[in-house]
Design a protein around this motif. Structure first.
Motif, PDB file in Angstrom:
ATOM      1  N   THR A  28       0.868  -1.174   0.000  1.00  0.00           N
ATOM      2  CA  THR A  28       0.000   0.000   0.000  1.00  0.00           C
ATOM      3  C   THR A  28       0.906   1.226   0.000  1.00  0.00           C
ATOM      4  OG1 THR A  28      -1.755  -1.112   1.244  1.00  0.00           O
ATOM      5  CG2 THR A  28      -1.759   1.299   1.251  1.00  0.00           C
ATOM      6  N   ALA A  39      -3.793   4.938   6.793  1.00  0.00           N
ATOM      7  CA  ALA A  39      -3.572   3.571   6.305  1.00  0.00           C
ATOM      8  C   ALA A  39      -3.124   2.651   7.434  1.00  0.00           C
ATOM      9  CB  ALA A  39      -2.532   3.582   5.185  1.00  0.00           C
ATOM     10  N   ASP A  42      -5.572   0.619   9.551  1.00  0.00           N
ATOM     11  CA  ASP A  42      -6.293  -0.502   8.944  1.00  0.00           C
ATOM     12  C   ASP A  42      -6.333  -1.682   9.906  1.00  0.00           C
ATOM     13  OD1 ASP A  42      -6.908  -2.879   7.416  1.00  0.00           O
ATOM     14  OD2 ASP A  42      -6.476  -1.739   5.604  1.00  0.00           O
ATOM     15  N   ASP A  43      -7.498  -2.262  10.080  1.00  0.00           N
ATOM     16  CA  ASP A  43      -7.653  -3.369  11.031  1.00  0.00           C
ATOM     17  C   ASP A  43      -6.777  -4.565  10.698  1.00  0.00           C
ATOM     18  OD1 ASP A  43      -9.483  -1.959  12.513  1.00  0.00           O
ATOM     19  OD2 ASP A  43     -11.241  -2.825  11.511  1.00  0.00           O
TER      20      ASP A  43
END
Length: 227
Positions: A28, A39, A42-43
């Motif tokens: 990413t 970002a 994010d889980d």
């Protein structure tokens, strides 16, 4: 490996991302500090974060500090052309795990990433917090809420000792050993003096009571309670 690449130079970001993708990594890309922070929340998380120091909205040092304060302990490898010792120290003190200067060999980048991924996320708070009292050991700075508090080196050492063991009762001898050193030739009574100094700075001006006396035992730091 799931990688968050934080780099505002589009060409370099594409080159690194392509190299990582070709070896099977999921990448990413974030071009700003804000995008990186979003970002990183994010889980699913990441195995490693590659973080450039020079970003358009904030420095990578600040990004790393914010990540750590928010409880994100993903290993961070800082990438930068700024390789002076002072810059490396700043990066590591902000919570980074490793530092790689630009330009870098791609194979070295991969080796460092593998080493960090093996280590995994390990909680290493860069700022100590007890309620709204915060202490940054690296920068030697203290705040109550948004108000910065000026402390002497000895007051700072005593407060850090207490903040590393919140809600625990520490004896005068324990505080003396940690804040003055086990070989320091002084009486435990000096602890009482410095506790009074601390209260005058971290509690009384704010109308709170966080540094408490446990009679016959020692002292305990708790979340601030209105006095």
């Amino acid at each position: 490996m799931r990688v968050l690449l934080v780099e505002d130079e589009a060409k370099l970001a594409r080159l690194v991302a392509r190299g990582l993708t070709e070896r099977g990594d999921l990448v990413t890309i974030a071009g700003t500090g804000r995008e990186a922070l979003d970002a990183a929340a994010d889980d699913e998380g990441y195995d490693v974060i590659l973080l450039d120091v020079r970003l358009p909205d904030m420095e990578g040092f600040e990004v790393c500090s914010r990540l750590r304060r928010s409880g994100v302990w993903t290993p961070v490898l800082m990438l930068t052309a700024r390789t002076a010792v002072a810059d490396r120290i700043t990066g590591l003190d902000s919570g980074a795990d490793d530092y790689l200067g630009k330009p870098f060999a791609f194979d070295e980048l991969l080796a460092r990433m593998r080493a960090l991924a093996r280590r995994g996320p390990v909680a290493r708070p860069t700022v100590l917090e007890v309620g709204d009292l915060r202490l940054d050991p690296a920068a030697h700075r203290v705040w109550r809420g948004e108000v910065e508090i000026e402390l002497s080196a000895r007051e700072m050492a005593l407060l850090e000792t207490l903040m590393r063991r919140p809600e625990q009762v520490l004896s005068r001898d324990q505080l003396l050993a940690n804040a003055w050193g086990v070989t320091h030739d002084t009486s435990s009574n000096v602890v009482d003096v410095y506790v009074r100094y601390l209260r005058e700075k971290i509690d009384r001006p704010f109308g709170v009571e966080s540094l408490r006396t446990v009679r016959g035992v020692g002292y305990r730091l708790t979340e601030a309670a209105r006095g």
